[in-house]
Each structure stands twice: as C-alpha cells, then as structure tokens.
Enzyme design. Structure first.
Site, short mmCIF file in Angstrom:
data_model
loop_
_atom_site.label_atom_id
_atom_site.label_comp_id
_atom_site.label_asym_id
_atom_site.label_seq_id
_atom_site.Cartn_x
_atom_site.Cartn_y
_atom_site.Cartn_z
N TRP A 1 -11.79 -4.04 -33.28
CA TRP A 1 -10.50 -3.55 -32.80
C TRP A 1 -10.29 -4.10 -31.39
O TRP A 1 -11.19 -4.00 -30.56
CB TRP A 1 -10.45 -2.01 -32.76
CG TRP A 1 -9.23 -1.57 -32.01
CD1 TRP A 1 -7.94 -1.66 -32.43
CD2 TRP A 1 -9.17 -1.05 -30.67
NE1 TRP A 1 -7.08 -1.22 -31.44
CE2 TRP A 1 -7.81 -0.85 -30.36
CE3 TRP A 1 -10.14 -0.76 -29.71
CZ2 TRP A 1 -7.39 -0.36 -29.12
CZ3 TRP A 1 -9.72 -0.26 -28.48
CH2 TRP A 1 -8.36 -0.06 -28.20
N GLU B 1 -9.41 -3.53 -37.62
CA GLU B 1 -8.63 -2.30 -37.46
C GLU B 1 -7.27 -2.60 -36.84
O GLU B 1 -7.17 -3.25 -35.81
CB GLU B 1 -9.40 -1.33 -36.55
CG GLU B 1 -8.66 -0.02 -36.27
CD GLU B 1 -9.45 0.94 -35.38
OE1 GLU B 1 -10.49 0.54 -34.81
OE2 GLU B 1 -9.02 2.11 -35.25
N LYS C 1 -3.37 -1.44 -35.30
CA LYS C 1 -2.83 -0.39 -34.43
C LYS C 1 -1.36 -0.66 -34.18
O LYS C 1 -0.93 -1.81 -34.17
CB LYS C 1 -3.61 -0.37 -33.12
CG LYS C 1 -3.33 0.86 -32.27
CD LYS C 1 -4.38 1.07 -31.21
CE LYS C 1 -3.98 2.26 -30.34
NZ LYS C 1 -5.00 2.60 -29.36
N ASP D 1 -7.01 3.34 -39.30
CA ASP D 1 -7.22 4.54 -38.47
C ASP D 1 -5.94 5.35 -38.64
O ASP D 1 -4.85 4.85 -38.37
CB ASP D 1 -7.44 4.09 -37.02
CG ASP D 1 -7.63 5.25 -36.05
OD1 ASP D 1 -6.84 6.21 -36.12
OD2 ASP D 1 -8.53 5.16 -35.19
N HIS E 1 -3.03 5.39 -36.21
CA HIS E 1 -2.44 4.11 -35.81
C HIS E 1 -1.18 3.72 -36.57
O HIS E 1 -0.92 2.54 -36.78
CB HIS E 1 -3.48 3.00 -35.94
CG HIS E 1 -4.58 3.12 -34.94
ND1 HIS E 1 -5.56 2.16 -34.77
CD2 HIS E 1 -4.85 4.09 -34.04
CE1 HIS E 1 -6.39 2.55 -33.82
NE2 HIS E 1 -5.98 3.71 -33.36
N HIS F 1 -10.94 5.00 -40.15
CA HIS F 1 -11.25 5.81 -38.97
C HIS F 1 -10.46 7.09 -39.17
O HIS F 1 -9.24 7.06 -39.31
CB HIS F 1 -10.78 5.12 -37.69
CG HIS F 1 -11.82 4.25 -37.08
ND1 HIS F 1 -11.64 3.59 -35.89
CD2 HIS F 1 -13.08 3.95 -37.51
CE1 HIS F 1 -12.74 2.91 -35.60
NE2 HIS F 1 -13.62 3.10 -36.57
N ASP G 1 -1.09 8.95 -31.08
CA ASP G 1 -2.50 8.67 -31.40
C ASP G 1 -3.41 9.38 -30.41
O ASP G 1 -4.15 8.76 -29.66
CB ASP G 1 -2.70 7.15 -31.36
CG ASP G 1 -4.10 6.74 -31.76
OD1 ASP G 1 -4.75 7.48 -32.51
OD2 ASP G 1 -4.55 5.67 -31.30
N ASP H 1 -6.00 11.34 -30.75
CA ASP H 1 -7.42 11.49 -31.06
C ASP H 1 -7.93 12.91 -30.85
O ASP H 1 -8.98 13.11 -30.23
CB ASP H 1 -8.26 10.46 -30.29
CG ASP H 1 -8.12 9.07 -30.90
OD1 ASP H 1 -8.41 8.92 -32.09
OD2 ASP H 1 -7.70 8.13 -30.19
N ASP I 1 -13.27 9.07 -35.74
CA ASP I 1 -12.89 8.43 -34.48
C ASP I 1 -11.92 9.32 -33.72
O ASP I 1 -10.72 9.30 -33.97
CB ASP I 1 -12.25 7.05 -34.75
CG ASP I 1 -11.85 6.36 -33.46
OD1 ASP I 1 -12.35 6.75 -32.39
OD2 ASP I 1 -11.03 5.42 -33.51
C1 RNT Z 1 -8.48 2.76 -30.60
C2 RNT Z 1 -9.20 2.59 -31.89
C3 RNT Z 1 -10.66 2.32 -31.79
C4 RNT Z 1 -11.35 3.17 -30.74
C5 RNT Z 1 -12.86 3.10 -30.77
C6 RNT Z 1 -13.47 3.66 -29.55
O1 RNT Z 1 -7.19 3.20 -30.74
O2 RNT Z 1 -8.98 3.71 -32.69
O3 RNT Z 1 -11.24 2.46 -33.02
O4 RNT Z 1 -10.98 4.50 -30.84
O5 RNT Z 1 -13.24 1.81 -31.02
ZN ZN Z 2 -10.07 3.79 -34.50
#
Ligand code: RNT
Ligand code: ZN
Length: 417
Positions: free
Chosen positions: A182, A223, A225, A257, A260, A284, A292, A294, A324
């Site tokens: 990523w 990955e 985004k 993810d 994303h 993820h 996003d 988290d 994640d």
């Molecule tokens: C960031 C991505 C990525 C990170 C990690 C730490 O938006 O989700 O995967 O969260 O690599």
């Molecule tokens: Zn991620």
C-alpha cells in the site's frame, strides 16, 4: 455438555444448521493480527511522525514503546481470543541490535529474526507490509510514483527487500506470507497528470515483483484507496488501478480495505464479485466512521455481512483476512481483543446462517419468505454458541476477560511512563 449450548444447538438444528460443523470450520481460520494497533503505527526504525495520510487520535496511556513491550501486548491479546491468529508486521517494526541501523532499502531477514522466534514459539505465521510512509524519502507525498528517479529507486529497493524478508518468514514458519503493498501517493488538489504517476507506479511494482520468489510462499497483494488526509483529490493506487494490476499479473492478489471506498459502497458486495475472477483475494477489515477513521472493529451489520459473503461463497480458504485499525483513545490491548473477537463472532455468525435454505428461497423467487427468514434468524441464540466456542478454547464465557485487561493495564501498561 453445557445445557444452554444444547438448547441453542437444537434451535439452530431446526433451521438445518449444524453448530458443531460451524465451530469446526471456524477453528481452521487464521486471522492476521496487525502489530500496529499496539503502538499507534509508530514502529522501531524512526522518531518522526506518522505520515501517509493516515492518523491515530487519542493519547491513552500505556502504548508499547519497545519490541519487548509490543510482543508482551500481542501475547496478552492471543491469550484472550479463541481462534487462530497470524502476526501481521510492517517493515518499520524491524528490530535492530545496539548501534545497528540500516535504511529501509537495505533491510534484511536478520532484522526480523526476533519476530520469527516469537512466531515460531507460538506456532503462528507472519504476514508482511513494506512501509511506504513515515520516512524522509516520502518526497512531496510520493514514493513509488515519484517523478524523482532516485526516490523511486529507494522505494523499489525497499519493496524487493521486503519480498526477501517475506520469503524468509514463510520458510521459517512453514506458513505462506501475504505481503501487502500500500502506498500513500496522491495529491491534495486537482492534479495536472493522473496517468503519469500511475504508469510510474505500475513500472515500480513490476520492478519490485521482478525480485525472484516462490509464489507458493509469498503472496503479494496490492491495496487500493480512495483518498487520505492531505491527499483528498487523487490517489494513484485507486480501486481500478490495483484491481487491474492484480488481474494482469499472475500471483498478485487484490486487497480490499473496507475503509477505502465511498461511504455508501460496501465491501460485502465486492467480495463475491472478485471471487468470480480471482482464485484468492485479501482483506483489511476495519470500521470507518464517516471516513476511513480506522475505528476498532465491532460486531456490526456490515462486518457480519462481509463474513457472510466469505462463508456463502465457500471461500474461507480463498480469502486472507487481516485486521487494520488503530485506536489510541482507549486501552490498546482491549481495542485489539475486541476487534479479533468481533471478526471471529462475525465468522461464526456467518457459519451459523442457513445459507442453502436462504439461497433456495431467492432462486425460487420467494422473497416474502426470504425476508421472514432473514428476520427470524436474527434472534437465534447466537451468544450461546459463541460462549461454547470460548469454553472449548479454555476461555471464560463472560466478560471476565476484561478483568484481565484491567489487571494488565494496572500491572504492566500503566508503568510505561
Ligand atoms: C492505510 C492502509 C494501510 C495501513 C497499514 C498501516 O489507509 O489501510 O493498510 O493502514 O498499512
Ligand atoms: Zn489497510
């Protein structure tokens, strides 16, 4: 046999669901545990701030400051969750000896030997991530897409080093290593050239993956985004870009993810779409609140729906699942534990869903009964099956696991000042 479990088992059996079968299947799933929840995505190879358009908020005391502290915290989490886990490391978590340091383009397996020892002692696998952020060579927010060849070269070398390290992990643990790429590369404002950075990203990925490796041991994932903080207008590694890259490069898997995408898009619907084409995919798993963000994963509707899709598609062995998220506003070990348990609950709930019956109703066009069934099964005694699952793994079937967290906070984490 626990009486409550026996009663619950019968309730599920009435819907044609075998709870024993569900428990057995769940036992084979390994969830990849992200080391970065323990220290707010800091790592051990730099003193600078977290960059790359991601952010942790909160300042709860007790954050892990050293490899030893992080390992102790991970052990605590492992002791409080019932299922199988894997360790998910980022390259910035390299462990250097006294006076030893190499930059990310020069990382070697030996810088991760302590993690390998940790994983082997616990008989778990390791997944890996090159770290394309929190580093001075992120120039104008760019890494593998940078127009500066020297910058690109540095990060390509980092990627290649990470492939070698991933293969080392797989060989040492005997478990394949998922290596996720990523990059944060993007622009805050309207770009003048959208294709150029993507062509450079494509070329950089080709160069990284030209590093020889055994495709059975290392599984590279890309990955996507949609945006990050400070890179709101354009992200080089968009969904279309990474999906197309994976589709055209054998052995490369797409990684979704669920934080994303645009807020009304759902990854639960994307999982079966990708499974029509890709032999394997990666996830993820996170919880975005309005963006996003988290947040810690909880047992909410979309989490349940993602798990249901994996199970309905009979794809438990085709989907690599990693958590994640990063919350620094509450006890980090608790945040970790809640997230793992939530995904395990979601999987168990999915395995306890009468999927064949429901599919049949859909195929027969019986949408009246389908809705009725969907609503009926929501109140089945899921908690009793989860409690049984915990007991079978030697864990308490109540909230007393949180006493353990409080004790750990008092005796260990609160002393980290
Ligand atoms: C960031 C991505 C990525 C990170 C990690 C730490 O938006 O989700 O995967 O969260 O690599
Ligand atoms: Zn991620």
């Amino acid at each position: 046999m626990n009486k409550m479990y026996e009663l619950a088992k019968a309730k599920y059996a009435a819907f044609g669901v075998d709870t024993e079968e569900a428990i057995k299947k769940l036992d084979n799933v390994a969830i990849s545990l992200h080391c970065w929840q323990g220290d707010d995505v800091t790592g051990f190879d730099h003193d600078g701030p977290l960059t790359g358009g991601i952010q942790t908020t909160g300042n709860y005391p007790g954050k892990a400051r050293t490899p030893e502290e992080l390992m102790a915290d991970i052990d605590k989490v492992i002791s409080l969750v019932p299922g199988k886990v894997k360790l998910n490391l980022h390259a910035c978590y390299a462990i250097f000896g006294p006076g030893e340091y190499v930059d990310r383009d020069k990382l070697e397996p030996k810088h991760f030997s302590k993690w390998v020892k940790f994983a082997k002692e616990r008989k778990i696998g390791i997944d890996f991530n090159p770290t394309f952020f929190s580093h001075p060579n992120v120039k104008d927010g760019l890494t593998l897409t940078s127009p500066d060849e020297k910058i690109r070269k540095f990060w390509i070398e980092h990627g290649k080093a990470c492939i070698r390290i991933s293969e080392y992990f797989a060989k040492e643990t005997g478990i394949p290593c998922i290596m996720n790429i990523w990059i944060p590369d993007g622009f805050k404002d309207v770009p003048a050239d959208r294709m150029g950075p993507r062509m450079r990203y494509k070329d950089s990925l080709d160069k990284i993956l030209a590093e020889p490796f055994d495709k059975n041991l290392v599984k590279p994932t890309v990955e996507s985004k949609v945006f990050g903080i400070g890179v709101e207008s354009y992200t080089a590694g968009s969904a279309e870009f990474t999906l197309s890259y994976a589709a055209t490069h054998e052995g490369v898997l797409p990684l979704m993810d669920n934080g994303h995408y645009h807020p009304t898009e759902v990854v639960s619907d994307k999982i079966p779409a990708l499974l029509c084409y890709y032999p394997e995919i990666a996830l993820h798993i996170t919880r975005g609140v309005r963006w996003d963000s988290d947040h810690v994963l909880i047992f909410d509707d979309e989490t349940k729906e993602m798990a249901k899709e994996i199970v309905r598609c009979d794809a438990l062995n085709r989907v690599y699942m990693a958590l994640d998220y990063f919350d620094a506003s509450i006890n980090r070990v608790s945040a970790w534990t809640v997230g793992v348990r939530s995904w395990e609950k979601a999987l168990l709930n999915a395995l306890l869903t009468p999927n064949e019956t429901l599919k049949k109703l859909q195929d027969e066009g019986n949408f009246t009964k389908l809705m009725v069934m969907f609503e009926e099964i929501k109140t089945l005694p899921f908690g009793e099956i989860w409690a049984e699952y915990l007991r079978r793994h030697g864990l308490a079937d109540d909230i007393s696991w949180f006493d353990e967290i409080q004790k750990y906070e008092k005796e260990v984490q609160s002393k980290r000042v």
